[in-house]
Design a protein around this motif. Structure first.
Motif, PDB file in Angstrom:
ATOM      1  N   GLU A   1       0.839  -1.203   0.000  1.00 21.98           N
ATOM      2  CA  GLU A   1       0.000   0.000   0.000  1.00 21.98           C
ATOM      3  C   GLU A   1       0.875   1.255   0.000  1.00 21.98           C
ATOM      4  O   GLU A   1       0.623   2.199  -0.750  1.00 21.98           O
ATOM      5  N   GLU A   2       1.883   1.257   0.841  1.00 22.06           N
ATOM      6  CA  GLU A   2       2.765   2.418   0.950  1.00 22.06           C
ATOM      7  C   GLU A   2       3.589   2.613  -0.323  1.00 22.06           C
ATOM      8  O   GLU A   2       3.693   3.723  -0.849  1.00 22.06           O
ATOM      9  N   GLU A   3       4.165   1.541  -0.822  1.00 23.54           N
ATOM     10  CA  GLU A   3       5.040   1.620  -1.997  1.00 23.54           C
ATOM     11  C   GLU A   3       4.289   2.051  -3.249  1.00 23.54           C
ATOM     12  O   GLU A   3       4.803   2.826  -4.051  1.00 23.54           O
ATOM     13  N   PHE A   4       3.049   1.558  -3.411  1.00 22.95           N
ATOM     14  CA  PHE A   4       2.311   1.799  -4.650  1.00 22.95           C
ATOM     15  C   PHE A   4       1.159   2.791  -4.509  1.00 22.95           C
ATOM     16  O   PHE A   4       0.477   3.082  -5.480  1.00 22.95           O
ATOM     17  N   GLY A   5       0.930   3.306  -3.297  1.00 22.45           N
ATOM     18  CA  GLY A   5      -0.125   4.296  -3.103  1.00 22.45           C
ATOM     19  C   GLY A   5      -1.509   3.758  -3.405  1.00 22.45           C
ATOM     20  O   GLY A   5      -2.349   4.441  -3.975  1.00 22.45           O
TER      21      GLY A   5
ATOM     22  N   ASN B   1      -0.757  -8.987 -10.608  1.00 20.46           N
ATOM     23  CA  ASN B   1      -1.961  -8.752 -11.412  1.00 20.46           C
ATOM     24  C   ASN B   1      -2.842  -7.672 -10.785  1.00 20.46           C
ATOM     25  O   ASN B   1      -3.362  -6.802 -11.489  1.00 20.46           O
ATOM     26  N   PHE B   2      -3.007  -7.720  -9.470  1.00 16.52           N
ATOM     27  CA  PHE B   2      -3.800  -6.712  -8.768  1.00 16.52           C
ATOM     28  C   PHE B   2      -3.206  -5.330  -8.983  1.00 16.52           C
ATOM     29  O   PHE B   2      -3.919  -4.378  -9.326  1.00 16.52           O
ATOM     30  N   LEU B   3      -1.899  -5.200  -8.786  1.00 16.85           N
ATOM     31  CA  LEU B   3      -1.254  -3.904  -8.936  1.00 16.85           C
ATOM     32  C   LEU B   3      -1.303  -3.423 -10.392  1.00 16.85           C
ATOM     33  O   LEU B   3      -1.462  -2.216 -10.637  1.00 16.85           O
ATOM     34  N   THR B   4      -1.211  -4.328 -11.326  1.00 16.04           N
ATOM     35  CA  THR B   4      -1.349  -3.968 -12.748  1.00 16.04           C
ATOM     36  C   THR B   4      -2.759  -3.450 -13.014  1.00 16.04           C
ATOM     37  O   THR B   4      -2.926  -2.418 -13.666  1.00 16.04           O
ATOM     38  N   ASN B   5      -3.759  -4.149 -12.503  1.00 16.07           N
ATOM     39  CA  ASN B   5      -5.157  -3.721 -12.695  1.00 16.07           C
ATOM     40  C   ASN B   5      -5.431  -2.376 -12.042  1.00 16.07           C
ATOM     41  O   ASN B   5      -6.279  -1.609 -12.508  1.00 16.07           O
ATOM     42  N   GLU B   6      -4.727  -2.083 -10.959  1.00 19.41           N
ATOM     43  CA  GLU B   6      -4.874  -0.803 -10.276  1.00 19.41           C
ATOM     44  C   GLU B   6      -4.031   0.290 -10.923  1.00 19.41           C
ATOM     45  O   GLU B   6      -3.967   1.405 -10.422  1.00 19.41           O
ATOM     46  N   LYS B   7      -3.348  -0.075 -12.014  1.00 16.95           N
ATOM     47  CA  LYS B   7      -2.509   0.865 -12.787  1.00 16.95           C
ATOM     48  C   LYS B   7      -1.380   1.461 -11.942  1.00 16.95           C
ATOM     49  O   LYS B   7      -1.093   2.646 -11.997  1.00 16.95           O
TER      50      LYS B   7
END
Length: 74
Positions: free
Chosen positions: A43-47, A66-72
């Protein structure tokens, strides 16, 4: 694998190599407590916000990526 994801895993689990197919059961240091730390660090690293229900689904490097990719996030 994204370098930032890899760095978070290495920092949280104090490991040298992160495999793309790594999962909750394949990294001995990955227990329920460290999973919470992992989610907080992501959460901290990717906002991004990760809900409790979503965090329970994110038990593999692939699902997290995949989650982080979908969250752009990258």
């Amino acid at each position: 694998m994204n370098e930032r994801v890899e760095k978070v895993f290495k920092d949280i689990f104090e490991i040298d190599i992160v495999y793309e197919n790594a999962s909750f059961g394949s990294i001995s240091e990955w227990d329920s407590f460290s999973h919470i730390n992992l989610m907080m660090q992501l959460e901290e690293e990717f906002g991004v916000k990760i809900s409790l229900s979503k965090s329970q689904e994110l038990k593999t490097v692939e699902k997290i990526t995949n989650f982080l990719t979908n969250e752009k996030c990258f």
